[in-house]
Design a protein around this motif. Structure first.
Motif, mmCIF file in Angstrom:
data_model
loop_
_atom_site.group_PDB
_atom_site.id
_atom_site.type_symbol
_atom_site.label_atom_id
_atom_site.label_comp_id
_atom_site.label_asym_id
_atom_site.label_seq_id
_atom_site.Cartn_x
_atom_site.Cartn_y
_atom_site.Cartn_z
ATOM 1 N N ASN A 77 7.581 -20.197 -11.280
ATOM 2 C CA ASN A 77 7.504 -18.750 -11.497
ATOM 3 C C ASN A 77 6.420 -18.400 -12.510
ATOM 4 O O ASN A 77 5.701 -17.401 -12.332
ATOM 5 C CB ASN A 77 8.859 -18.218 -11.966
ATOM 6 N N ARG A 78 6.283 -19.200 -13.555
ATOM 7 C CA ARG A 78 5.238 -18.916 -14.545
ATOM 8 C C ARG A 78 3.856 -19.091 -13.936
ATOM 9 O O ARG A 78 2.950 -18.269 -14.160
ATOM 10 C CB ARG A 78 5.415 -19.828 -15.764
ATOM 11 N N TRP A 79 3.678 -20.137 -13.155
ATOM 12 C CA TRP A 79 2.376 -20.368 -12.545
ATOM 13 C C TRP A 79 2.063 -19.304 -11.495
ATOM 14 O O TRP A 79 0.907 -18.863 -11.393
ATOM 15 C CB TRP A 79 2.342 -21.769 -11.933
ATOM 16 N N SER A 80 3.058 -18.877 -10.743
ATOM 17 C CA SER A 80 2.805 -17.829 -9.744
ATOM 18 C C SER A 80 2.439 -16.511 -10.430
ATOM 19 O O SER A 80 1.566 -15.776 -9.946
ATOM 20 C CB SER A 80 4.011 -17.642 -8.829
ATOM 21 N N ASP A 81 3.080 -16.211 -11.565
ATOM 22 C CA ASP A 81 2.728 -15.003 -12.319
ATOM 23 C C ASP A 81 1.299 -15.079 -12.832
ATOM 24 O O ASP A 81 0.580 -14.066 -12.855
ATOM 25 C CB ASP A 81 3.682 -14.818 -13.501
ATOM 26 N N ARG A 82 0.887 -16.272 -13.234
ATOM 27 C CA ARG A 82 -0.487 -16.449 -13.740
ATOM 28 C C ARG A 82 -1.509 -16.300 -12.604
ATOM 29 O O ARG A 82 -2.606 -15.757 -12.811
ATOM 30 C CB ARG A 82 -0.604 -17.840 -14.380
ATOM 31 N N LEU A 83 -1.153 -16.734 -11.421
ATOM 32 C CA LEU A 83 -2.070 -16.689 -10.285
ATOM 33 C C LEU A 83 -2.162 -15.312 -9.634
ATOM 34 O O LEU A 83 -3.199 -14.962 -9.061
ATOM 35 C CB LEU A 83 -1.628 -17.704 -9.225
ATOM 36 N N PRO A 85 -2.583 -12.059 -10.452
ATOM 37 C CA PRO A 85 -3.710 -11.135 -10.638
ATOM 38 C C PRO A 85 -5.002 -11.637 -9.988
ATOM 39 O O PRO A 85 -5.781 -10.839 -9.456
ATOM 40 C CB PRO A 85 -3.846 -11.051 -12.168
ATOM 41 N N MET A 86 -5.212 -12.930 -10.021
ATOM 42 C CA MET A 86 -6.399 -13.503 -9.378
ATOM 43 C C MET A 86 -6.348 -13.282 -7.871
ATOM 44 O O MET A 86 -7.351 -12.894 -7.236
ATOM 45 C CB MET A 86 -6.482 -14.998 -9.673
ATOM 46 N N MET A 87 -5.166 -13.474 -7.279
ATOM 47 C CA MET A 87 -5.016 -13.279 -5.840
ATOM 48 C C MET A 87 -5.176 -11.804 -5.460
ATOM 49 O O MET A 87 -5.752 -11.477 -4.414
ATOM 50 C CB MET A 87 -3.662 -13.802 -5.379
ATOM 51 N N GLU A 88 -4.685 -10.915 -6.313
ATOM 52 C CA GLU A 88 -4.820 -9.485 -6.043
ATOM 53 C C GLU A 88 -6.272 -9.029 -6.136
ATOM 54 O O GLU A 88 -6.726 -8.220 -5.316
ATOM 55 C CB GLU A 88 -3.948 -8.689 -7.013
ATOM 56 N N ARG A 89 -7.001 -9.539 -7.109
ATOM 57 C CA ARG A 89 -8.421 -9.177 -7.222
ATOM 58 C C ARG A 89 -9.194 -9.662 -6.001
ATOM 59 O O ARG A 89 -10.028 -8.924 -5.448
ATOM 60 C CB ARG A 89 -9.021 -9.762 -8.502
ATOM 61 N N TRP A 90 -8.920 -10.867 -5.595
ATOM 62 C CA TRP A 90 -9.657 -11.430 -4.459
ATOM 63 C C TRP A 90 -9.336 -10.678 -3.167
ATOM 64 O O TRP A 90 -10.239 -10.348 -2.385
ATOM 65 C CB TRP A 90 -9.334 -12.913 -4.295
ATOM 66 N N SER A 91 -8.074 -10.391 -2.936
ATOM 67 C CA SER A 91 -7.666 -9.739 -1.680
ATOM 68 C C SER A 91 -7.763 -8.223 -1.737
ATOM 69 O O SER A 91 -7.591 -7.556 -0.712
ATOM 70 C CB SER A 91 -6.235 -10.142 -1.326
ATOM 71 N N SER A 94 -2.361 -5.078 -3.605
ATOM 72 C CA SER A 94 -1.180 -5.281 -4.442
ATOM 73 C C SER A 94 -0.233 -6.243 -3.743
ATOM 74 O O SER A 94 0.081 -6.056 -2.561
ATOM 75 C CB SER A 94 -0.488 -3.941 -4.700
ATOM 76 N N LEU A 95 0.233 -7.272 -4.459
ATOM 77 C CA LEU A 95 0.985 -8.351 -3.834
ATOM 78 C C LEU A 95 2.386 -8.490 -4.412
ATOM 79 O O LEU A 95 2.622 -8.195 -5.583
ATOM 80 C CB LEU A 95 0.250 -9.681 -3.998
ATOM 81 N N THR A 96 3.276 -8.970 -3.580
ATOM 82 C CA THR A 96 4.632 -9.351 -3.964
ATOM 83 C C THR A 96 4.792 -10.842 -3.711
ATOM 84 O O THR A 96 4.434 -11.336 -2.635
ATOM 85 C CB THR A 96 5.675 -8.561 -3.143
ATOM 86 N N TYR A 97 5.331 -11.532 -4.697
ATOM 87 C CA TYR A 97 5.490 -12.979 -4.592
ATOM 88 C C TYR A 97 6.516 -13.332 -3.517
ATOM 89 O O TYR A 97 7.592 -12.733 -3.443
ATOM 90 C CB TYR A 97 5.929 -13.530 -5.950
ATOM 91 N N TRP A 187 2.083 -15.105 -1.152
ATOM 92 C CA TRP A 187 2.403 -13.709 -1.441
ATOM 93 C C TRP A 187 2.301 -12.894 -0.155
ATOM 94 O O TRP A 187 1.745 -13.349 0.843
ATOM 95 C CB TRP A 187 1.413 -13.129 -2.464
ATOM 96 N N ARG A 188 2.825 -11.688 -0.214
ATOM 97 C CA ARG A 188 2.664 -10.714 0.869
ATOM 98 C C ARG A 188 2.260 -9.383 0.232
ATOM 99 O O ARG A 188 2.607 -9.122 -0.930
ATOM 100 C CB ARG A 188 3.957 -10.552 1.656
ATOM 101 N N PRO A 189 1.556 -8.532 0.943
ATOM 102 C CA PRO A 189 1.231 -7.221 0.392
ATOM 103 C C PRO A 189 2.497 -6.427 0.074
ATOM 104 O O PRO A 189 3.499 -6.501 0.805
ATOM 105 C CB PRO A 189 0.425 -6.550 1.510
ATOM 106 N N THR A 190 2.451 -5.666 -0.996
ATOM 107 C CA THR A 190 3.562 -4.785 -1.329
ATOM 108 C C THR A 190 3.781 -3.798 -0.176
ATOM 109 O O THR A 190 2.823 -3.288 0.403
ATOM 110 C CB THR A 190 3.262 -4.038 -2.636
#
Length: 215
Positions: A77-83, A85-91, A94-97, A187-190
């Motif tokens: 969960n900590r690593w997914s939270d860290r990743l 914002p990077m995934m959201e910027r690239w795609s 807005s993403l949901t884990y 992740w999936r889009p919100t």
């Protein structure tokens, strides 16, 4: 038939952020103890192969295997939270884990059958390369982009692949080393609605992908 498109290229290979590199490989250095997570094996008509969980076949074997070293939820969960914002910027989305896994190990002669990921939950994803033996085996990931170009992606320690996981991908060349290890986050889009996407998600070969008509 249509599939979503979030980025121009569909994938991007980048370096793992240094703080995550330290944490993930610090955990890995404490020991690797995979468990077999194969609930059942079966012949999949779409793949034309006998497979285990994770779309994994093993060339010349009737007993494909799926192995994972489970990692505590707190770390995942900590690593997914860290990743995220990077995934959201690239795609630019807005993403949901959706899901994160421990370290998956592929055994000798493994094949990853050609597929698109789960359209309800696995839409924007990343692969973190962990280890291989021997070093430099360079087991390629085939990734089919939005224009149906096939890219062969190889990894070294510290590499991470950001990818739209509803694009077809595979490792059709049997793995020739002793082991190959990756981590995956999805992740999936919100407010994601997968109902418009009803196309095929499993393929017997890459040519079947190229022959498919996609809007």
């Amino acid at each position: 038939m249509k599939w979503p498109k979030f980025t121009k290229e569909g994938f991007r290979k980048v370096k793992l952020p240094q703080d995550l590199y330290v944490e993930i490989f610090g955990h890995y250095s404490q020991g690797f103890a995979p468990e077999e997570v194969t609930h059942h094996t079966f012949f999949d008509d779409d793949y034309n192969a006998k497979v285990a969980d994770g779309s994994i076949a093993v060339e010349g074997s009737e007993t494909p295997r799926s192995l994972i070293d489970h990692i505590p939820d707190e770390l995942i969960n900590r690593w997914s939270d860290r990743l995220k914002p990077m995934m959201e910027r690239w795609s630019n989305t807005s993403l949901t884990y959706s899901a994160g896994y421990g370290i998956r190990e592929y055994i000798p002669n493994s094949i990853l059958c050609c597929h698109r990921d789960r359209k309800d939950t696995h839409v924007i994803s990343c692969i973190i390369f962990i280890d291989e033996s021997p070093r430099g085996t360079n087991w390629p990931l085939e990734f089919v982009d939005h224009e149906k170009n096939i890219h062969k992606v190889v990894f070294e320690r510290g590499d991470m692949l950001l990818y739209e996981s509803l694009c077809p991908h595979s490792r059709i060349t049997p793995f020739t080393g002793d082991y190959y290890r990756n981590m995956y986050f999805h992740w999936r889009p919100t407010d994601w609605d997968d109902s418009p996407y009803t196309g095929k998600v499993k393929y017997s070969c890459l040519q079947e992908v190229l022959d498919e008509e996609v809007q």
